[in-house]
Write a protein that holds these residues in place. Sequence first.
Motif: not given
Length: 326
Positions: A102, A67, A64-65
């Motif tokens: 992301t 990169t 989650e989130g």
Amino acid sequence: MLILVTGATGKVGQRFIAGLLDDPRFSKARIRALCHNRLLEETDRVEVARGSIADRDCVVAALEGVTHVLHLATCKETPADIMDVTVRGLFWLLEEFRASATSQQFILIGGDAGVGHFYHRHDGPITEHAPHRAYPGGYALSKVLEEVMLEQFGIQYGTNGCCLRAPWIMAKDDFKYTLSFGSDVFGGPDWKTLVPEGDARRYAQTGAVPLLRDADGRPLKRNFVHVDDLVSAILAAIDNPRAKRQLFNICMDSPVDYGEVATYLARTRGLAAVDIPSQYHSNWMDNSKAKYLLGWQPSYDLERLIDSAWQYERSEDDPRIVWYPG
């Protein structure tokens, strides 16, 4: 930049985290360390997630989130786990990464087991175009499957993946113990099983080292890389447009020659060498592609590899522990 690091508590993971946090190019980067059996200390830039990459729900939460992903987690010769962790785990990571809003770059650390290192004869330098050739056992097969899966996700979905293929990774005093005739030997061959038992005990006591010979009777050449050089290659690949969907050999400029090792240790430390015949094959990984595209250079040559291992002094809170078999 939020980088998920799997296998974060291993020798490469810990050294990478320290290197990235010290690098001014990544002063705003944060790390999420996915830990399974061991934990890291959390800081203002390092958070810890717990779980196994074989668990899809765990992977979803960990990504989650995120990169960037640096995938280090693997299994050695543990048949009960190797397909679930190494193969299924990578599949879940890639599946969730490609679907993430992301995601930017996925870096896999591969291994020369995928091209058979000294088990198979190679007629020339091993480049990134060499065909996959696993040797017997689950580990080598898993390294082949990892590289192929990453490549195919790039073909299927355009995933920005990069594979850094490393040979045997050395840190601290590892290289010294790769040459031990005792029970403290690191990795293989297990030298004490290749000589009479009494001789093995004597060699271990005196610090004698094996002079491994290849199937042609010449001192065997085998590829190694120091963890510091591998970490510098990882840092060079992060957000490098020339790394997109590329495979790189990351290794010393020249393979380790067991004859040269024996000569250097005899000259500098007075250690005897023991001839060990084998049916293994010398090989030479070509690292020129990484030099050209990544602007990377290894800093360890044979003498530095040996000297750093023999000069390393362990503190009481740094016991020598090998966390995986094989």
